[in-house]
Each structure stands twice: as structure tokens, then as C-alpha cells.
Design a protein around this motif. Structure first.
Motif, PDB file in Angstrom:
ATOM      1  N   ARG A   1      41.535  34.141  37.428  1.00  0.00           N
ATOM      2  CA  ARG A   1      40.174  34.692  37.380  1.00  0.00           C
ATOM      3  C   ARG A   1      39.368  34.177  38.565  1.00  0.00           C
ATOM      4  NH1 ARG A   1      37.081  36.097  32.817  1.00  0.00           N
ATOM      5  NH2 ARG A   1      35.015  36.828  33.454  1.00  0.00           N
ATOM      6  N   LEU A   2      38.701  35.089  39.300  1.00  0.00           N
ATOM      7  CA  LEU A   2      37.952  34.731  40.498  1.00  0.00           C
ATOM      8  C   LEU A   2      36.463  34.986  40.318  1.00  0.00           C
ATOM      9  CD1 LEU A   2      40.120  36.083  43.470  1.00  0.00           C
ATOM     10  CD2 LEU A   2      39.815  33.697  42.784  1.00  0.00           C
ATOM     11  N   ASP A   3      35.678  34.238  41.062  1.00  0.00           N
ATOM     12  CA  ASP A   3      34.251  34.499  41.169  1.00  0.00           C
ATOM     13  C   ASP A   3      34.039  35.707  42.083  1.00  0.00           C
ATOM     14  OD1 ASP A   3      31.716  33.791  43.138  1.00  0.00           O
ATOM     15  OD2 ASP A   3      31.305  33.359  41.025  1.00  0.00           O
ATOM     16  N   PRO A   4      33.076  36.593  41.790  1.00  0.00           N
ATOM     17  CA  PRO A   4      32.885  37.801  42.615  1.00  0.00           C
ATOM     18  C   PRO A   4      32.683  37.519  44.093  1.00  0.00           C
ATOM     19  CG  PRO A   4      31.643  37.992  40.575  1.00  0.00           C
ATOM     20  CD  PRO A   4      32.193  36.604  40.607  1.00  0.00           C
ATOM     21  N   ALA A   5      31.885  36.502  44.429  1.00  0.00           N
ATOM     22  CA  ALA A   5      31.658  36.182  45.840  1.00  0.00           C
ATOM     23  C   ALA A   5      32.929  35.664  46.496  1.00  0.00           C
ATOM     24  CB  ALA A   5      30.529  35.157  45.967  1.00  0.00           C
ATOM     25  N   GLU A   6      33.688  34.872  45.765  1.00  0.00           N
ATOM     26  CA  GLU A   6      34.919  34.308  46.325  1.00  0.00           C
ATOM     27  C   GLU A   6      35.978  35.383  46.534  1.00  0.00           C
ATOM     28  OE1 GLU A   6      37.667  31.244  47.561  1.00  0.00           O
ATOM     29  OE2 GLU A   6      35.488  31.437  47.505  1.00  0.00           O
ATOM     30  N   ALA A   7      36.024  36.379  45.641  1.00  0.00           N
ATOM     31  CA  ALA A   7      37.059  37.413  45.719  1.00  0.00           C
ATOM     32  C   ALA A   7      36.974  38.228  46.998  1.00  0.00           C
ATOM     33  CB  ALA A   7      36.966  38.340  44.503  1.00  0.00           C
ATOM     34  N   ASN A   8      35.793  38.260  47.618  1.00  0.00           N
ATOM     35  CA  ASN A   8      35.620  39.046  48.843  1.00  0.00           C
ATOM     36  C   ASN A   8      35.951  38.263  50.105  1.00  0.00           C
ATOM     37  OD1 ASN A   8      34.723  41.477  47.607  1.00  0.00           O
ATOM     38  ND2 ASN A   8      32.705  40.565  47.276  1.00  0.00           N
ATOM     39  N   ARG A   9      36.371  37.034  49.961  1.00  0.00           N
ATOM     40  CA  ARG A   9      36.724  36.219  51.125  1.00  0.00           C
ATOM     41  C   ARG A   9      38.031  36.703  51.742  1.00  0.00           C
ATOM     42  NH1 ARG A   9      32.591  32.587  52.675  1.00  0.00           N
ATOM     43  NH2 ARG A   9      31.574  31.800  50.798  1.00  0.00           N
ATOM     44  N   PRO A  10      38.187  36.544  53.055  1.00  0.00           N
ATOM     45  CA  PRO A  10      39.423  36.998  53.714  1.00  0.00           C
ATOM     46  C   PRO A  10      40.669  36.260  53.247  1.00  0.00           C
ATOM     47  CG  PRO A  10      38.021  35.756  55.239  1.00  0.00           C
ATOM     48  CD  PRO A  10      37.201  36.034  54.020  1.00  0.00           C
ATOM     49  N   GLU A  11      40.505  35.080  52.635  1.00  0.00           N
ATOM     50  CA  GLU A  11      41.668  34.325  52.151  1.00  0.00           C
ATOM     51  C   GLU A  11      42.435  35.071  51.064  1.00  0.00           C
ATOM     52  OE1 GLU A  11      39.276  31.704  54.445  1.00  0.00           O
ATOM     53  OE2 GLU A  11      38.726  32.990  52.734  1.00  0.00           O
ATOM     54  N   TYR A  12      41.793  36.082  50.463  1.00  0.00           N
ATOM     55  CA  TYR A  12      42.448  36.855  49.406  1.00  0.00           C
ATOM     56  C   TYR A  12      42.842  38.238  49.900  1.00  0.00           C
ATOM     57  CZ  TYR A  12      40.285  33.118  46.753  1.00  0.00           C
ATOM     58  OH  TYR A  12      39.910  31.883  46.295  1.00  0.00           O
ATOM     59  N   GLY A  13      43.022  38.366  51.196  1.00  0.00           N
ATOM     60  CA  GLY A  13      43.418  39.644  51.776  1.00  0.00           C
ATOM     61  C   GLY A  13      44.784  40.121  51.328  1.00  0.00           C
ATOM     62  N   PHE A  14      45.611  39.229  50.785  1.00  0.00           N
ATOM     63  CA  PHE A  14      46.937  39.630  50.311  1.00  0.00           C
ATOM     64  C   PHE A  14      46.856  40.429  49.010  1.00  0.00           C
ATOM     65  CE2 PHE A  14      46.039  35.449  48.568  1.00  0.00           C
ATOM     66  CZ  PHE A  14      46.415  35.569  47.246  1.00  0.00           C
ATOM     67  N   LEU A  15      45.700  40.411  48.348  1.00  0.00           N
ATOM     68  CA  LEU A  15      45.518  41.200  47.138  1.00  0.00           C
ATOM     69  C   LEU A  15      45.121  42.626  47.488  1.00  0.00           C
ATOM     70  CD1 LEU A  15      43.455  38.721  44.923  1.00  0.00           C
ATOM     71  CD2 LEU A  15      45.870  39.278  44.661  1.00  0.00           C
ATOM     72  N   ALA A  16      45.662  43.591  46.756  1.00  0.00           N
ATOM     73  CA  ALA A  16      45.215  44.972  46.923  1.00  0.00           C
ATOM     74  C   ALA A  16      43.769  45.088  46.453  1.00  0.00           C
ATOM     75  CB  ALA A  16      46.120  45.913  46.121  1.00  0.00           C
ATOM     76  N   THR A  17      43.088  46.133  46.920  1.00  0.00           N
ATOM     77  CA  THR A  17      41.672  46.305  46.576  1.00  0.00           C
ATOM     78  C   THR A  17      41.456  46.312  45.070  1.00  0.00           C
ATOM     79  OG1 THR A  17      41.337  47.583  48.604  1.00  0.00           O
ATOM     80  CG2 THR A  17      39.663  47.784  46.878  1.00  0.00           C
ATOM     81  N   GLY A  18      42.291  47.050  44.377  1.00  0.00           N
ATOM     82  CA  GLY A  18      42.166  47.097  42.923  1.00  0.00           C
ATOM     83  C   GLY A  18      42.433  45.755  42.272  1.00  0.00           C
ATOM     84  N   GLN A  19      43.351  44.972  42.853  1.00  0.00           N
ATOM     85  CA  GLN A  19      43.663  43.670  42.271  1.00  0.00           C
ATOM     86  C   GLN A  19      42.514  42.685  42.459  1.00  0.00           C
ATOM     87  OE1 GLN A  19      47.448  42.778  44.180  1.00  0.00           O
ATOM     88  NE2 GLN A  19      48.574  43.466  42.371  1.00  0.00           N
ATOM     89  N   ARG A  20      41.785  42.789  43.559  1.00  0.00           N
ATOM     90  CA  ARG A  20      40.613  41.932  43.742  1.00  0.00           C
ATOM     91  C   ARG A  20      39.589  42.201  42.639  1.00  0.00           C
ATOM     92  NH1 ARG A  20      38.733  40.525  49.828  1.00  0.00           N
ATOM     93  NH2 ARG A  20      40.747  40.545  50.877  1.00  0.00           N
ATOM     94  N   GLN A  21      39.404  43.476  42.306  1.00  0.00           N
ATOM     95  CA  GLN A  21      38.457  43.823  41.251  1.00  0.00           C
ATOM     96  C   GLN A  21      38.965  43.354  39.889  1.00  0.00           C
ATOM     97  OE1 GLN A  21      38.164  48.056  41.787  1.00  0.00           O
ATOM     98  NE2 GLN A  21      36.686  47.888  43.457  1.00  0.00           N
TER      99      GLN A  21
END
Length: 576
Positions: free
Chosen positions: A489-509
């Protein structure tokens, strides 16, 4: 393809299909959900057919024939002709043979199962599989051990919100799965693990069966090829209680099978541990760090160890950390001795800054550096003993003391592996709050050690399983050297960081609403992270779940002391 004959739709013709992504129109009597695995076949002129496999990363549903938003009411009431059409976006995971051509519109798309699913997720190429848990379709998910044990990669980075992302639970589950599966074969017996417990006492009961374990959970473990039981070989170490002259471990949830750890004054001097008292990332940028290293070198040269753990320094007996601090303050405040301890090029303001911080450390470090406990008693922190898993409890220590223990222990373990000169047996280190010990900015002794482990640990068999709330605040080189990346589970602000670029867009949400026990696991072979639900722990995670203590934990702490050491050095006859 014979095991993937469940046709769920056809390649969509109204959206572009590429060799890497395409859309599927789902048949009226079928469905696809996120994370489903599908496969299709493309006929290529002059070549053998190309099998394209992928994972569902987005699903949509719409009315075909509607023009306005309000048309949905007229369509529902039968006044306008329209039909509902569902479509799914597929992210390609494997092309076999590697002829990168797009699927053609109208090609049948099947739900993958059996060998077709294993091929799509590269499980068929994982000769050493580590069970991770289950996918959304209830099928097992595996991790390639080659990317964990150093063969082709190493280190794990786990990120997520504290208390919700179950980072520590997944780290211990991954360790359990590795040690109890056949992934590393006979090596598992000699593999060691060092776990730092920084929150509560949840990790102090790894060797106790979970009383909530039922037949359903046992069946889940059996489907993954694992026994449903607690860790079998565990040593728990905790700091001595504040002010306790007997060194009783500061632990509440268990009274047996736990030992206290500390360092003697002689060790503190001879092993140059003073820099770890000043282990804050900001401290290394201050001028007084020159004094730290000068004083550490002086203590290393001058200290003469005593049998009781104390040391004679500059003609004075020192038997506690407080006494050591007093001696250093006295020598640095005296004009005649200041130069020999701190050097002649250091200003008085810098020395005073060192003294202030040294005095403030007395309360935090005092119970960890001792000269008043039995000298022959085992008290060091490490994995050079019989237990396979060593849990080091830090949760009752203040921040400075936690840094001291982590830094000194990691340095000792890394140096021991360097001297051994071999990567086997493997050594795993589980460390939470990695962003505190290896922050992106600044330097510190602990950060340098963790960087060394991240960059050279693979060749030495030292594998880091690091967890943090925010991967964006961890040193980049540590994250870059982690072959396995896991997100809860991620914080919304953290999920938009480039460090999570390996996640697909839907997976970030989706990571914003992930439930405890659900993790997104990325490994090098797969272009798409897999969503995994790992089983409930078979070991106790809190005192209320703990079953009977195992036989190994019933051993009293005093039984680890050499009985002849209690007699002292007198050569009296033994009365038996």
C-alpha cells in the motif's frame, strides 16, 4: 496452446495493436479481470506461428451506440439501441519465438492455464522457484532464486505505508519460503539470516507456532510446497534493561530463549566503535567528525583490556561507558592533553561540539557498552552460532542506540564474510526503516556499510532485504542494485515518484488501495510486476497468537554461560 483453449475474446480492431501491448474485445459470455494471463497466436508468412502472451493491465466497459452521457438512461429503458462491450488492455510478457509482430485484429485470445501460464510468466524457465503466494486467479506465483541468491542478481527493496503495507511480514515470509522450499537445495541448512526488529515485539516469536493456523491455511502452504510451521532455528537477542546490573534482556513477550547483547568497554576501544555513536547522516558533514576519528584511533592505541571487560586508558581504569565519556571530556578539556587526543589543528569550538554530543549519548549508549557483566558470557550480535535466524530486538532503544547497534553489527558481519572469502553460506539481512539508515542525502558510517553491501554484497553472499515507507528517500544506488522490488500500500504522493516507474499506470492506482497481504512484485525476467497475495504467517506475529514455546526456547539464559566462569580465576578444587 492446448492448455489455453478457453477463448475469452478477440484482438480489438479499433485500437492499435503493437508487439508490446494490444486490446482484447471480451466475449459476451466471458470476462477478464486485472492480472489475468492470456495468450494468442499470430500466423506469420514463411515462419512458424508466433505465440504472444501477456497480462491484463486495464479493463474497461462502455455502451456502443451512445452519444451523450444521458443516453445511458434511454438505453437502460430500451428506448435506444446499444450494447455493452468490455475490453481489456494486455501488456505483453513473452513472445515465442521472438518475432516481434503485433497480433492481428480478430485473432482469438485465450485465458492461459497450466503450461501456457507458466510460459507466459517465465515460470517454465525458473529452475529454482521460490513460492511467493497466489495470484488473483488463485494460482501459485514464483520468484526466480537466481535473482535473490546472487547468481544473476541480489537484494530486495520493499516499500509501503507503515502498518498497512505489511512490509516486515512479507520480508519474513520471503525468508521462510526461501529456507523451506527446494529453491536453494541443501544450501538452505547453512544459510543464515539476521533480522533487525525495530517496531514492537512482533518478530520475537518466529519460533512459536501460530494458534490461528487452520486446515485452510495448511492447504494453502501445501499448494505452494511448503510446510505450515514456525521457523525452526531462532535466536532472539535484546539489549539489557536500563539500569539492570545483571544484564537481563529488555523483553516483555517471552522469558525464555532470549539473550542480552552488549559490547565491553575493551571492545568499544579496540574495535573503534566510537564513530557509530555519531552515526546520524548529518554528523559526517560536521567538522567535529575529525575529532571522532582522532579519539577513536587514540583509544585503539592506548586502551589495555581487563578481564572484566573494562580497560585501562591513560593510566585510569574505565569500567562503564559513562566513565569513558568522563575521561574523554577531561582529557579534551585539559590544555596539556587536548592536543594528543584531538590533534593540534582542531579548534576549541569543534572540540566543544564533540563533547556536547558525546555527553548526550551517555544515556542512550550506556546500557550497550558495559564493563560490569560476566566477561566470559556470550554477548556479541552476529550469526556465527548454530541458530539459522537471529532476531536483534531494537524497539526499546532510542534512535541513537538503534543506529549504533545496526552499524556495529553490519560492519562486523560484512567483515566476517570478507575474511571468509567465499559467498557460501549465504547471509541475509532484513532491515526495516532503510530510509533512516541510508538516506538519499548526507553520509554516515551506516550508509557507507549499506552501500558496500548493495554493491559488493552479492559477490560475498550478503543479501539485503530492505524495507522502507518511501523508496524516494533511500540512497539511489541501493535501490538500483536491488534485483527484486516489492510494493505494498502506497501513499498517493509517494506513488507518483519516479522510483515507482516499474509499475504500470493502473498498478500505481491500485497500490493506493492495496489490502494488507497484497504485494506488487517486480523481478528482472518479467516486464510487468505480478500481484501476489501471500499466506497468513504460520508463526506467531503477536503474543496472543503464540502457541507453546519450542524446546529450543525453553533453555534458560544462564545455561549459555560457562559454569566454570562463575568460579572466577581462583584455582580452587572443584568439589566433585
Amino acid at each position: 496452446m492446448a492448455e489455453a483453449e478457453d477463448v475469452v475474446g478477440r484482438v480489438l480492431g479499433t485500437e492499435d495493436a503493437t508487439p508490446l501491448t494490444f486490446w482484447v474485445a471480451i466475449a459476451p459470455d466471458s470476462y477478464l479481470q486485472l492480472d489475468d494471463v492470456v495468450v494468442t497466436r499470430r500466423e506469420v508468412a514463411g515462419r512458424e506461428p508466433v505465440t504472444v502472451s501477456g497480462v491484463v493491465t486495464a479493463v474497461r466497459s462502455r455502451h456502443e451506440g451512445a452519444q451523450f452521457d444521458s443516453d445511458v438512461f434511454a438505453i437502460s429503458e430500451g428506448h435506444l439501441p446499444a450494447q455493452v462491450q468490455e475490453a481489456a488492455e494486455i501488456t505483453v510478457t513473452r513472445v515465442d519465438p521472438e518475432v516481434f509482430v503485433p497480433p492481428r485484429p480478430g485473432d482469438a485470445v485465450m485465458r492461459a492455464s497450466g503450461a501456457a501460464r507458466d510460459s507466459a510468466l517465465y515460470f517454465d524457465q525458473m529452475t529454482r522457484q521460490i513460492p511467493l503466494g497466489f495470484s488473483r486467479d488463485g494460482e501459485p506465483v514464483f520468484l526466480n532464486a537466481d535473482f535473490l541468491d546472487g547468481t544473476r542478481g541480489a537484494h530486495v527493496s520493499i516499500s509501503g505505508i507503515s502498518g498497512v503495507a505489511t512490509k516486515t511480514s512479507f520480508a519474513t515470509w520471503l525468508l521462510y519460503s526461501l529456507l523451506h522450499s527446494q529453491a536453494i537445495g541443501p544450501e538452505a541448512v547453512n544459510t543464515k539470516a539476521l533480522i533487525f526488529n525495530v517496531k514492537g515485539e512482533d518478530l520475537l516469536l518466529l519460533d512459536h507456532d501460530n494458534t490461528r493456523l487452520d486446515d485452510t491455511l495448511r492447504d494453502s502452504y501445501a499448494r505452494l510446497g511448503l510446510p505450515a510451521k514456525a521457523f525452526g532455528s531462532v535466536t532472539v537477542m535484546a539489549p539489557p534493561r536500563q539500569g539492570d546490573r545483571n544484564g537481563v534482556p529488555d523483553v516483555a513477550c517471552r522469558s525464555t530463549g532470549v539473550e542480552s547483547f552488549y559490547w565491553t568497554v575493551a571492545q568499544f576501544c579496540s574495535e573503534r566503535l566510537l564513530p557509530f555513536v555519531f552515526a546520524d547522516a548529518d554528523d559526517e558533514r560536521q567538522q567535529y567528525t575529525m575529532v571522532v576519528h582522532q579519539v577513536a584511533a587514540k583509544l585503539h592505541r592506548e586502551a589495555q583490556p581487563k578481564d572484566d571487560g573494562g580497560a585501562v586508558i591513560d593510566g585510569q581504569l574505565v569500567s562503564s561507558y559513562g566513565a569513558l565519556v568522563d575521561l574523554l571530556c577531561d582529557r579534551l578539556s585539559d590544555d596539556t592533553t587536548r592536543g594528543t587526543w584531538a590533534g593540534t589543528a582542531v579548534g576549541l569550538g569543534t572540540i566543544n561540539a564533540f563533547i556536547r554530543r558525546l555527553i548526550s549519548s551517555t544515556r542512550d549508549i550506556g546500557r550497550l557498552v558495559r564493563g560490569d557483566l560476566p566477561p566470559r558470557r556470550a554477548h556479541g550480535v552476529g550469526t556465527d552460532h548454530d541458530a539459522q535466524v537471529t532476531v536483534v530486538d531494537l524497539h526499546n532503544l532510542p534512535d541513537r542506540a538503534q543506529r549504533f547497534v545496526v552499524g556495529v553489527t553490519l560492519r562486523g558481519e560484512f567483515e566476517r564474510k570478507e575474511k571468509a572469502g567465499t559467498a557460501r553460506p549465504l547471509q541475509f539481512v532484513v532491515l526495516d526503516e532503510l530510509n533512516k539508515y541510508a538516506p538519499r542525502d548526507g553520509t554516515s558510517p551506516i550508509k557507507e556499510i549499506l552501500l558496500d553491501i548493495a554493491e559488493r554484497g552479492r559477490s560475498l553472499g550478503v543479501i539485503l532485504i530492505g524495507a522502507q515507507q518511501t523508496a524516494s528517500e533511500v540512497e539511489r544506488r541501493i535501490a538500483a542494485n536491488s534485483a527484486i522490488r516489492v510494493v505494498g500500500r502506497l501513499d498517493p504522493a509517494e506513488a507518483n515518484r519516479p522510483e515507482y516507474g516499474f509499475l504500470a499506470t493502473g498498478q500505481r492506482q491500485r497500490a493506493l488501495m492495496a489490502k494488507p497481504g497484497t504485494m506488487f512484485v517486480a523481478q528482472p525476467e518479467l516486464p510487468v510486476p505480478l500481484v501476489v497475495n501471500f499466506p497468513f504467517p504460520a508463526w506467531a506475529t503477536r503474543p496472543a497468537e503464540a502457541g507453546a514455546a519450542p524446546a529450543s526456547a525453553l533453555r534458560s539464559v544462564t545455561q549459555t554461560v560457562d559454569p566454570f566462569a562463575l568460579a572466577g580465576d581462583d584455582e580452587d578444587d572443584i568439589p566433585f
